[in-house]
Design an enzyme around this catalytic site. Structure first.
Site, PDB file in Angstrom:
ATOM      1  N   TYR A 235      36.743  30.768  36.043  1.00 20.51           N
ATOM      2  CA  TYR A 235      36.995  29.771  35.021  1.00 20.51           C
ATOM      3  C   TYR A 235      36.137  29.142  34.189  1.00 20.51           C
ATOM      4  CZ  TYR A 235      41.286  32.253  35.871  1.00 20.51           C
ATOM      5  OH  TYR A 235      42.619  33.057  36.040  1.00 20.51           O
TER       6      TYR A 235
ATOM      7  N   TYR B  13      40.021  37.701  40.869  1.00 18.47           N
ATOM      8  CA  TYR B  13      40.161  36.209  41.059  1.00 18.47           C
ATOM      9  C   TYR B  13      40.537  35.355  43.269  1.00 18.47           C
ATOM     10  CZ  TYR B  13      39.635  30.965  40.870  1.00 18.47           C
ATOM     11  OH  TYR B  13      39.544  29.359  41.558  1.00 18.47           O
TER      12      TYR B  13
ATOM     13  N   ARG C 144      44.211  36.856  44.155  1.00 20.58           N
ATOM     14  CA  ARG C 144      45.252  37.056  43.262  1.00 20.58           C
ATOM     15  C   ARG C 144      44.726  38.279  41.868  1.00 20.58           C
ATOM     16  NH1 ARG C 144      47.369  34.387  39.000  1.00 20.58           N
ATOM     17  NH2 ARG C 144      49.059  35.317  39.642  1.00 20.58           N
TER      18      ARG C 144
ATOM     19  N   HIS D  33      43.853  39.285  36.706  1.00 25.96           N
ATOM     20  CA  HIS D  33      44.779  38.601  34.876  1.00 25.96           C
ATOM     21  C   HIS D  33      44.207  38.265  33.630  1.00 25.96           C
ATOM     22  CE1 HIS D  33      44.653  35.383  37.687  1.00 25.96           C
ATOM     23  NE2 HIS D  33      44.466  34.351  36.770  1.00 25.96           N
TER      24      HIS D  33
ATOM     25  N   HIS E 299      44.848  35.022  31.078  1.00 23.66           N
ATOM     26  CA  HIS E 299      46.267  34.553  30.853  1.00 23.66           C
ATOM     27  C   HIS E 299      47.085  33.340  29.925  1.00 23.66           C
ATOM     28  CE1 HIS E 299      46.293  31.667  34.891  1.00 23.66           C
ATOM     29  NE2 HIS E 299      44.918  32.559  34.182  1.00 23.66           N
TER      30      HIS E 299
HETATM   31  C1  MBD Z   1      44.247  30.620  38.941  1.00 20.81           C
HETATM   32  O1  MBD Z   1      43.225  32.341  38.177  1.00 20.81           O
HETATM   33  C2  MBD Z   1      45.948  31.191  38.403  1.00 20.81           C
HETATM   34  O2  MBD Z   1      46.192  32.476  37.809  1.00 20.81           O
HETATM   35  C3  MBD Z   1      46.741  30.572  39.625  1.00 20.81           C
HETATM   36  C4  MBD Z   1      47.959  30.440  38.950  1.00 20.81           C
HETATM   37  C5  MBD Z   1      45.923  30.089  40.426  1.00 20.81           C
HETATM   38  C6  MBD Z   1      45.313  29.269  41.058  1.00 20.81           C
HETATM   39  C7  MBD Z   1      43.897  30.439  40.233  1.00 20.81           C
HETATM   40 FE    FE Z   2      44.014  32.387  36.715  1.00 24.73          FE
END
Ligand code: MBD
Ligand code: FE
Length: 257
Positions: A139, A173, A194, A197, A199
């Protein structure tokens, strides 16, 4: 007696409930004093490493959302997460494209959707605030080599509540593993991933702000998301359109209160 002006009744209420359950929890788990001391040292390292928001959003935020918003109408919320930044660049030129580098790596993705209220009325001029990871799984502004606000942008829905934006396909991620959060993941034998996704945060006058995420069917990590942010209703398909991919999901906002 003078009144303490800063007393917060809500804090008192929540702390009382917390203590009640803490005692029950300690009676069941029976941590000894050494385990307590080890925990405090680990929590101190967590804070000093700046990982408290990460840890909370990975292990606690989902329960807040499930508990409070579980069966309300409208699009299910998902985790805000630790990587949201306010005031992302406003994108005004159509077709909308998230701010990105000239040579941004990754598969081009067109994402679109319509925003309505719970009765299906289109919500024109809804502010759509978008953020995601890049093709390295980073990010912007959080350790990435990308410029500030890369792959972060805000834009408005049209008079039918529609939006369409060009970005790149997000990738799964991996949360940071080199600090105290990673230490904890090792203790509980949990992987750090993760699913890929997007956001999105939606804002519209008179409506509850909607903070949610979009997931893609077929992702390897959907069933075991370390942060438990996946909701079936937030899943969509990625369609191959030759030189790019395309995905769509519609969103429903509910009125304030
Ligand atoms: C992430 O990218 C995220 O969306 C959340 C909720 C927690 C850690 C990393
Ligand atoms: Fe995230």
């Amino acid at each position: 007696m003078t009144q303490n002006a800063t007393k917060n009744e809500r804090v008192v209420e929540i702390f009382d409930i917390f203590k009640k359950h803490l005692v029950k929890f300690l009676e069941e788990a029976q941590p000894n004093h050494e385990e307590y001391t080890e925990f405090v040292k680990w929590a101190d390292r967590l804070g000093r490493a700046g990982e408290l928001p990460l840890y909370m959003d990975v292990f606690v935020e989902t329960h807040v959302l499930r508990t409070v918003y579980g069966d309300k109408p409208g699009t299910e919320p998902s985790l805000l997460g630790p990587f949201y930044l306010e005031n992302a660049p406003l994108v005004t030129e159509k077709p909308y494209k998230l701010p990105m580098r000239e040579d941004e790596k990754g598969e081009k993705l067109i994402f679109k959707g319509q925003v309505t209220d719970v009765d299906g009325k289109p919500l024109a001029n809804t502010l759509v605030d978008f953020w995601q990871d890049d093709a390295n799984g980073d990010y912007s502004s959080f350790g990435a080599d990308a410029p500030p606000y890369n792959l972060r942008g805000r834009f408005y829905t049209d008079d039918q509540g529609y939006f369409e934006v060009e970005t790149i396909e997000p990738i799964p991620y991996k949360i940071p593993t080199e600090g105290p959060t990673g230490e904890f993941l090792d203790f509980i034998d949990q992987h750090p991933y993760r699913p890929a996704h997007l956001h999105i945060k939606f804002d519209q006058e008179g409506y509850e702000s909607l903070i949610t995420q979009v997931f893609f069917s077929g992702d390897k990590w959907l069933e075991s998301d370390v942060a438990d942010g996946v909701r079936n209703s937030l899943m969509t398909d990625l369609h191959d359109r030759g030189d790019h991919k395309e995905a769509r999901l519609d969103f429903v906002m509910r009125k304030d209160q």
